[in-house]
Design a protein around this motif. Structure first.
Motif, PDB file in Angstrom:
ATOM      1  N   VAL A  30       0.886  -1.211   0.042  1.00 23.99           N
ATOM      2  CA  VAL A  30       0.039   0.082   0.065  1.00 23.99           C
ATOM      3  C   VAL A  30       0.960   1.209   0.063  1.00 23.99           C
ATOM      4  N   ASN A  31       0.470   2.227  -0.976  1.00 24.36           N
ATOM      5  CA  ASN A  31       1.604   3.241  -1.216  1.00 24.36           C
ATOM      6  C   ASN A  31       3.103   2.781  -1.148  1.00 24.36           C
ATOM      7  N   ASP A  32       3.308   1.809  -1.799  1.00 17.62           N
ATOM      8  CA  ASP A  32       4.967   1.338  -2.029  1.00 17.62           C
ATOM      9  C   ASP A  32       5.486   0.859  -0.612  1.00 17.62           C
ATOM     10  N   ALA A  33       4.609   0.465   0.306  1.00 14.47           N
ATOM     11  CA  ALA A  33       5.023  -0.224   1.437  1.00 14.47           C
ATOM     12  C   ALA A  33       4.264  -1.347   1.509  1.00 14.47           C
ATOM     13  N   VAL A  34       5.191  -2.431   2.295  1.00 17.42           N
ATOM     14  CA  VAL A  34       4.614  -3.725   2.454  1.00 17.42           C
ATOM     15  C   VAL A  34       3.555  -3.514   3.498  1.00 17.42           C
ATOM     16  N   ALA A  35       2.348  -4.186   3.126  1.00 17.55           N
ATOM     17  CA  ALA A  35       1.300  -3.914   4.242  1.00 17.55           C
ATOM     18  C   ALA A  35       0.938  -5.368   5.023  1.00 17.55           C
ATOM     19  N   LYS A  36       0.669  -5.142   6.163  1.00 16.17           N
ATOM     20  CA  LYS A  36       0.184  -6.289   7.159  1.00 16.17           C
ATOM     21  C   LYS A  36      -1.442  -6.292   6.660  1.00 16.17           C
ATOM     22  N   PRO A  37      -2.088  -7.454   6.999  1.00 13.54           N
ATOM     23  CA  PRO A  37      -3.497  -7.728   6.725  1.00 13.54           C
ATOM     24  C   PRO A  37      -4.391  -6.712   7.647  1.00 13.54           C
ATOM     25  N   SER A  38      -3.885  -6.302   8.463  1.00 12.11           N
ATOM     26  CA  SER A  38      -4.781  -5.151   9.333  1.00 12.11           C
ATOM     27  C   SER A  38      -4.389  -3.701   9.036  1.00 12.11           C
ATOM     28  N   ARG A  39      -3.846  -3.521   8.064  1.00 10.69           N
ATOM     29  CA  ARG A  39      -3.532  -2.269   7.434  1.00 10.69           C
ATOM     30  C   ARG A  39      -4.846  -1.493   7.164  1.00 10.69           C
ATOM     31  N   ASP A  40      -5.262  -0.306   7.429  1.00 11.67           N
ATOM     32  CA  ASP A  40      -6.329   0.246   7.086  1.00 11.67           C
ATOM     33  C   ASP A  40      -5.956   0.884   6.009  1.00 11.67           C
ATOM     34  N   VAL A  41      -6.909   0.859   4.742  1.00 11.57           N
ATOM     35  CA  VAL A  41      -6.612   1.573   3.690  1.00 11.57           C
ATOM     36  C   VAL A  41      -7.878   2.608   3.315  1.00 11.57           C
ATOM     37  N   TYR A  42      -7.670   3.729   2.701  1.00  9.58           N
ATOM     38  CA  TYR A  42      -8.606   4.828   2.525  1.00  9.58           C
ATOM     39  C   TYR A  42      -8.448   5.265   0.887  1.00  9.58           C
ATOM     40  N   PRO A  43      -9.544   5.885   0.503  1.00 10.70           N
ATOM     41  CA  PRO A  43      -9.565   6.299  -0.821  1.00 10.70           C
ATOM     42  C   PRO A  43      -8.368   7.156  -1.394  1.00 10.70           C
ATOM     43  N   THR A  44      -8.094   6.993  -2.421  1.00 12.63           N
ATOM     44  CA  THR A  44      -6.961   7.673  -3.065  1.00 12.63           C
ATOM     45  C   THR A  44      -5.359   6.871  -2.880  1.00 12.63           C
ATOM     46  N   ASP A  45      -5.509   5.731  -1.843  1.00 20.09           N
ATOM     47  CA  ASP A  45      -4.366   4.935  -1.788  1.00 20.09           C
ATOM     48  C   ASP A  45      -4.054   4.123  -2.783  1.00 20.09           C
ATOM     49  N   LYS A  46      -2.701   3.656  -3.220  1.00 21.69           N
ATOM     50  CA  LYS A  46      -2.464   2.928  -4.126  1.00 21.69           C
ATOM     51  C   LYS A  46      -1.937   1.443  -3.805  1.00 21.69           C
ATOM     52  N   ILE A  47      -2.636   0.414  -4.127  1.00 22.91           N
ATOM     53  CA  ILE A  47      -2.505  -0.654  -3.732  1.00 22.91           C
ATOM     54  C   ILE A  47      -1.706  -1.454  -5.192  1.00 22.91           C
ATOM     55  N   SER A  48      -0.351  -2.291  -4.619  1.00 18.60           N
ATOM     56  CA  SER A  48       0.140  -3.229  -5.681  1.00 18.60           C
ATOM     57  C   SER A  48       0.334  -4.560  -5.002  1.00 18.60           C
ATOM     58  N   VAL A  49      -0.607  -5.540  -5.759  1.00 17.44           N
ATOM     59  CA  VAL A  49      -0.997  -6.914  -5.697  1.00 17.44           C
ATOM     60  C   VAL A  49      -0.045  -8.026  -6.470  1.00 17.44           C
ATOM     61  N   ARG A  50       0.856  -8.797  -5.915  1.00 19.82           N
ATOM     62  CA  ARG A  50       1.401  -9.730  -6.784  1.00 19.82           C
ATOM     63  C   ARG A  50       0.521 -11.087  -6.731  1.00 19.82           C
ATOM     64  N   LYS A  51      -0.079 -11.394  -7.913  1.00 16.39           N
ATOM     65  CA  LYS A  51      -0.763 -12.538  -7.919  1.00 16.39           C
ATOM     66  C   LYS A  51      -0.463 -13.403  -9.267  1.00 16.39           C
ATOM     67  N   ASN A  52      -0.253 -14.575  -9.170  1.00  9.71           N
ATOM     68  CA  ASN A  52      -0.004 -15.405 -10.185  1.00  9.71           C
ATOM     69  C   ASN A  52       1.034 -14.944 -11.276  1.00  9.71           C
ATOM     70  N   GLN A  53       2.123 -14.460 -10.642  1.00  7.64           N
ATOM     71  CA  GLN A  53       3.576 -13.859 -11.153  1.00  7.64           C
ATOM     72  C   GLN A  53       3.019 -12.558 -11.957  1.00  7.64           C
ATOM     73  N   ILE A  54       2.017 -12.019 -11.658  1.00  5.21           N
ATOM     74  CA  ILE A  54       1.578 -10.523 -12.565  1.00  5.21           C
ATOM     75  C   ILE A  54       1.508  -9.618 -11.279  1.00  5.21           C
ATOM     76  N   LEU A  55       2.072  -8.449 -11.606  1.00  6.73           N
ATOM     77  CA  LEU A  55       1.897  -7.169 -10.585  1.00  6.73           C
ATOM     78  C   LEU A  55       0.742  -6.558 -11.034  1.00  6.73           C
ATOM     79  N   TYR A  56      -0.340  -6.298 -10.025  1.00  3.40           N
ATOM     80  CA  TYR A  56      -1.497  -5.537 -10.404  1.00  3.40           C
ATOM     81  C   TYR A  56      -1.469  -4.443  -9.753  1.00  3.40           C
TER      82      TYR A  56
END
Length: 134
Positions: A30-56
């Motif tokens: 979340v916002n280029d920092a590794v996130a724990k599952p309990s991290r709160d997110v808010y509108p305008t945050d940017k999330i990067s998810v690596r899933k099935n060898q693809i970075l979404y």
């Protein structure tokens, strides 16, 4: 809203526990920092998810109340995944073996039809039968 719950609500993961495990493994940022599952997110945050060898990559537009139908997901997130990453996904689909590995189990109906078609169209088998009759 928690980041694991958000990713589950917008259907990036099938279950919330899978989303939680992905966060624990460091596959979610979340916002280029590794996130724990309990991290709160808010509108305008940017999330990067690596899933099935693809970075979404996605941007949060709004927070949903609960899990959404697939048609409503675009109201709550903006997908900013580069086209190169999506092209990699297409290549991965083609690179995987379509059928099971050789020697594992019985042939499927499709395999059986293909085998029968080879025997019907192969001249080797018809020539050997003709030479035996002569």
């Amino acid at each position: 809203m928690r980041v694991d719950k958000y990713l589950w609500c917008i259907r990036y993961f099938k279950t919330r526990s899978i989303a939680t495990n992905a966060c624990k493994k460091g596959q979610v940022k979340v916002n280029d920092a590794v996130a724990k599952p309990s991290r709160d997110v808010y509108p305008t945050d940017k999330i990067s998810v690596r899933k099935n060898q693809i970075l979404y990559t996605l941007e949060i537009m709004d927070l949903p109340e609960s899990r959404l139908g697939a048609k409503l997901v675009d109201m709550y997130r903006k997908d900013t995944t580069p086209k190169e990453n999506l092209e990699k996904l297409e290549l991965l689909k083609y690179s995987k073996d379509y059928y099971r590995k050789k020697g594992t189990g019985r042939p499927t109906k499709k395999d059986r039809r293909n085998i029968d078609e080879i025997y019907e169209n192969d001249d080797f088998f018809t020539d050997s039968k003709d030479s035996e009759e002569e």
